[in-house]
Design a protein around this motif. Sequence first.
Motif, PDB file in Angstrom:
ATOM      1  N   ASP A  12       0.827  -1.215   0.000  1.00 24.52           N
ATOM      2  CA  ASP A  12       0.000   0.000   0.000  1.00 24.52           C
ATOM      3  C   ASP A  12       0.858   1.260   0.000  1.00 24.52           C
ATOM      4  O   ASP A  12       0.727   2.118  -0.867  1.00 24.52           O
ATOM      5  CB  ASP A  12      -0.930   0.007   1.216  1.00 24.52           C
ATOM      6  CG  ASP A  12      -2.062  -0.991   1.067  1.00 24.52           C
ATOM      7  OD1 ASP A  12      -2.303  -1.459  -0.061  1.00 24.52           O
ATOM      8  OD2 ASP A  12      -2.701  -1.315   2.087  1.00 24.52           O
ATOM      9  N   LEU A  13       1.744   1.376   0.989  1.00 24.44           N
ATOM     10  CA  LEU A  13       2.624   2.543   1.094  1.00 24.44           C
ATOM     11  C   LEU A  13       4.017   2.081   1.501  1.00 24.44           C
ATOM     12  O   LEU A  13       4.160   1.249   2.404  1.00 24.44           O
ATOM     13  CB  LEU A  13       2.098   3.535   2.143  1.00 24.44           C
ATOM     14  CG  LEU A  13       0.718   4.163   1.900  1.00 24.44           C
ATOM     15  CD1 LEU A  13       0.262   4.915   3.138  1.00 24.44           C
ATOM     16  CD2 LEU A  13       0.743   5.085   0.690  1.00 24.44           C
ATOM     17  N   LEU A  14       5.013   2.625   0.845  1.00 22.69           N
ATOM     18  CA  LEU A  14       6.398   2.325   1.220  1.00 22.69           C
ATOM     19  C   LEU A  14       7.094   3.626   1.580  1.00 22.69           C
ATOM     20  O   LEU A  14       7.149   4.554   0.772  1.00 22.69           O
ATOM     21  CB  LEU A  14       7.143   1.619   0.088  1.00 22.69           C
ATOM     22  CG  LEU A  14       8.554   1.130   0.457  1.00 22.69           C
ATOM     23  CD1 LEU A  14       8.483   0.069   1.562  1.00 22.69           C
ATOM     24  CD2 LEU A  14       9.269   0.550  -0.762  1.00 22.69           C
ATOM     25  N   LEU A  15       7.607   3.695   2.810  1.00 21.15           N
ATOM     26  CA  LEU A  15       8.314   4.870   3.301  1.00 21.15           C
ATOM     27  C   LEU A  15       9.748   4.496   3.637  1.00 21.15           C
ATOM     28  O   LEU A  15      10.123   3.327   3.645  1.00 21.15           O
ATOM     29  CB  LEU A  15       7.622   5.434   4.552  1.00 21.15           C
ATOM     30  CG  LEU A  15       6.120   5.699   4.474  1.00 21.15           C
ATOM     31  CD1 LEU A  15       5.625   6.259   5.812  1.00 21.15           C
ATOM     32  CD2 LEU A  15       5.787   6.656   3.345  1.00 21.15           C
ATOM     33  N   TYR A  16      10.537   5.529   3.929  1.00 26.11           N
ATOM     34  CA  TYR A  16      11.910   5.308   4.398  1.00 26.11           C
ATOM     35  C   TYR A  16      12.107   6.156   5.640  1.00 26.11           C
ATOM     36  O   TYR A  16      11.759   7.346   5.651  1.00 26.11           O
ATOM     37  CB  TYR A  16      12.926   5.707   3.335  1.00 26.11           C
ATOM     38  CG  TYR A  16      14.361   5.378   3.718  1.00 26.11           C
ATOM     39  CD1 TYR A  16      14.854   4.086   3.526  1.00 26.11           C
ATOM     40  CD2 TYR A  16      15.207   6.338   4.265  1.00 26.11           C
ATOM     41  CE1 TYR A  16      16.157   3.767   3.876  1.00 26.11           C
ATOM     42  CE2 TYR A  16      16.504   6.025   4.620  1.00 26.11           C
ATOM     43  CZ  TYR A  16      16.976   4.736   4.421  1.00 26.11           C
ATOM     44  OH  TYR A  16      18.264   4.417   4.784  1.00 26.11           O
ATOM     45  N   HIS A  17      12.621   5.551   6.708  1.00 23.55           N
ATOM     46  CA  HIS A  17      12.862   6.283   7.951  1.00 23.55           C
ATOM     47  C   HIS A  17      14.320   6.712   7.995  1.00 23.55           C
ATOM     48  O   HIS A  17      15.231   5.883   7.984  1.00 23.55           O
ATOM     49  CB  HIS A  17      12.532   5.413   9.162  1.00 23.55           C
ATOM     50  CG  HIS A  17      12.371   6.195  10.432  1.00 23.55           C
ATOM     51  ND1 HIS A  17      13.445   6.650  11.156  1.00 23.55           N
ATOM     52  CD2 HIS A  17      11.260   6.622  11.096  1.00 23.55           C
ATOM     53  CE1 HIS A  17      13.012   7.307  12.225  1.00 23.55           C
ATOM     54  NE2 HIS A  17      11.689   7.310  12.206  1.00 23.55           N
ATOM     55  N   ARG A  18      14.544   8.018   8.031  1.00 23.54           N
ATOM     56  CA  ARG A  18      15.900   8.557   7.916  1.00 23.54           C
ATOM     57  C   ARG A  18      16.767   8.233   9.113  1.00 23.54           C
ATOM     58  O   ARG A  18      17.960   7.952   8.978  1.00 23.54           O
ATOM     59  CB  ARG A  18      15.838  10.072   7.712  1.00 23.54           C
ATOM     60  CG  ARG A  18      15.231  10.460   6.354  1.00 23.54           C
ATOM     61  CD  ARG A  18      15.155  11.957   6.195  1.00 23.54           C
ATOM     62  NE  ARG A  18      14.197  12.526   7.128  1.00 23.54           N
ATOM     63  CZ  ARG A  18      14.295  13.763   7.614  1.00 23.54           C
ATOM     64  NH1 ARG A  18      15.319  14.526   7.302  1.00 23.54           N
ATOM     65  NH2 ARG A  18      13.370  14.214   8.439  1.00 23.54           N
ATOM     66  N   LYS A  19      16.195   8.268  10.314  1.00 22.68           N
ATOM     67  CA  LYS A  19      16.980   7.963  11.519  1.00 22.68           C
ATOM     68  C   LYS A  19      17.303   6.477  11.600  1.00 22.68           C
ATOM     69  O   LYS A  19      18.415   6.079  11.942  1.00 22.68           O
ATOM     70  CB  LYS A  19      16.204   8.395  12.766  1.00 22.68           C
ATOM     71  CG  LYS A  19      16.217   9.884  13.044  1.00 22.68           C
ATOM     72  CD  LYS A  19      17.428  10.249  13.873  1.00 22.68           C
ATOM     73  CE  LYS A  19      17.363  11.709  14.296  1.00 22.68           C
ATOM     74  NZ  LYS A  19      18.538  12.092  15.125  1.00 22.68           N
ATOM     75  N   LEU A  20      16.302   5.652  11.303  1.00 19.79           N
ATOM     76  CA  LEU A  20      16.471   4.208  11.398  1.00 19.79           C
ATOM     77  C   LEU A  20      17.214   3.637  10.204  1.00 19.79           C
ATOM     78  O   LEU A  20      17.723   2.526  10.270  1.00 19.79           O
ATOM     79  CB  LEU A  20      15.107   3.529  11.507  1.00 19.79           C
ATOM     80  CG  LEU A  20      14.299   3.843  12.758  1.00 19.79           C
ATOM     81  CD1 LEU A  20      12.904   3.224  12.650  1.00 19.79           C
ATOM     82  CD2 LEU A  20      14.999   3.327  14.004  1.00 19.79           C
ATOM     83  N   ARG A  21      17.213   4.389   9.113  1.00 15.09           N
ATOM     84  CA  ARG A  21      17.841   3.954   7.869  1.00 15.09           C
ATOM     85  C   ARG A  21      17.282   2.606   7.433  1.00 15.09           C
ATOM     86  O   ARG A  21      17.999   1.630   7.247  1.00 15.09           O
ATOM     87  CB  ARG A  21      19.359   3.892   8.025  1.00 15.09           C
ATOM     88  CG  ARG A  21      20.009   5.226   8.365  1.00 15.09           C
ATOM     89  CD  ARG A  21      21.496   5.097   8.511  1.00 15.09           C
ATOM     90  NE  ARG A  21      22.115   4.743   7.246  1.00 15.09           N
ATOM     91  CZ  ARG A  21      23.313   4.160   7.139  1.00 15.09           C
ATOM     92  NH1 ARG A  21      23.984   3.852   8.229  1.00 15.09           N
ATOM     93  NH2 ARG A  21      23.811   3.882   5.950  1.00 15.09           N
ATOM     94  N   CYS A  22      15.959   2.573   7.295  1.00 15.63           N
ATOM     95  CA  CYS A  22      15.314   1.334   6.883  1.00 15.63           C
ATOM     96  C   CYS A  22      14.039   1.633   6.106  1.00 15.63           C
ATOM     97  O   CYS A  22      13.445   2.706   6.225  1.00 15.63           O
ATOM     98  CB  CYS A  22      14.994   0.461   8.090  1.00 15.63           C
ATOM     99  SG  CYS A  22      13.607   1.058   9.081  1.00 15.63           S
ATOM    100  N   LEU A  23      13.617   0.650   5.316  1.00 15.44           N
ATOM    101  CA  LEU A  23      12.346   0.718   4.605  1.00 15.44           C
ATOM    102  C   LEU A  23      11.216   0.425   5.579  1.00 15.44           C
ATOM    103  O   LEU A  23      11.360  -0.395   6.493  1.00 15.44           O
ATOM    104  CB  LEU A  23      12.324  -0.297   3.464  1.00 15.44           C
ATOM    105  CG  LEU A  23      13.333  -0.048   2.326  1.00 15.44           C
ATOM    106  CD1 LEU A  23      13.417  -1.273   1.425  1.00 15.44           C
ATOM    107  CD2 LEU A  23      12.952   1.190   1.526  1.00 15.44           C
ATOM    108  N   VAL A  24      10.084   1.102   5.378  1.00 12.33           N
ATOM    109  CA  VAL A  24       8.922   0.902   6.237  1.00 12.33           C
ATOM    110  C   VAL A  24       7.711   0.625   5.342  1.00 12.33           C
ATOM    111  O   VAL A  24       7.267   1.494   4.594  1.00 12.33           O
ATOM    112  CB  VAL A  24       8.642   2.139   7.118  1.00 12.33           C
ATOM    113  CG1 VAL A  24       7.430   1.878   8.011  1.00 12.33           C
ATOM    114  CG2 VAL A  24       9.863   2.488   7.957  1.00 12.33           C
TER     115      VAL A  24
END
Length: 341
Positions: A234-246
């Motif tokens: 549905d939605l793919l994000l990226y977390h800058r602090k965690l450095r991971c795909l969400v």
Amino acid sequence: MGNIVTTEEFRKFVSDIIQKIRNAQYESLKFVNYNMICLYWDIGREICVRQNEYGWGKAIVEELSVELQEEFLGKSGFSARNLWRMRNFYITFQDNKEVPPLVAEISWTKIYLVLEKCKNSQEREFYFKMTRKYGWTKEVLIHNISIKTYEKFLLNQTNFEEQLPQEYSKQAKLAVKDEYTFDFMELSAEHSERELEQELIQHIQKFLSEMGGMFAFIGNQYKIVVDGDEFFIDLLLYHRKLRCLVAIELKIGKFEPSDMGQLQFYLTALNEQEKLPEENESIGIIICRSKNRTVVEYALKSATVPMGVATYKISNELPRDMRELLPKPEEIARRLDEIEG
């Protein structure tokens, strides 16, 4: 010799100098802010001391304000209202030695905002730490207080402690709320998952802000192909602090344990096909209309990948019984300590 101004080395030299100047300016501002906060603390303390020593009443603040504003023309910081805030600042935190360093990088406006809107000491600590950690502006701070981010942080349901390394899990838990407020959307009470997704995309900046401010948008209906079969997240994000795909899956109904199987598959595929070597393991969030907290707890225990389950609302109302669900003070203190990580 050629024109040195046009060389790549010179441009990099200029860029480095500019960055050094900006860093020095930022450090100077932090120093000035720290000194001002210490000054306000001292003024608040002196007012309290004199009131206790001489039995002075409220008039001391008004009279002091008149004298200071005559001496320091144009200094609105010495208004009677602000002097009362200084007094309250000192009274509130006089027994807490951690406060001065905690607020050293926070502006006075944000400090008294938290003081006036949050009466619980652990709630104030949460907003101070989050403001310092993520650089929240005044508007973002007000918004987070209004939508009860503190409670949503304490109540969030994830399996990050079991599925992620300790240091990584502390950061990850901050990335998932228990409930998201999508009051910026124009949706009817009855809406489809596709309509929900499209509304979030149309208000992408507000959506990312509600998610926590550390997310970057990658795509919606993000396609992954496994042995020739196509699947869509549905939605793919990226977390800058965690450095991971969400990966985010949207559900307009009540959470069902079967929802996790689909998300687990997506996360496995992302880790195998999309994750870069230097990035951390992908995490997933199921955002649904409602959930049974016990069912979610059981489902998370059986999940083999890091994920959380949250609900969403399209209004800014908070359930009356939310505070009854909050953990014990000891657990709250432990989770607040993790914010520093």
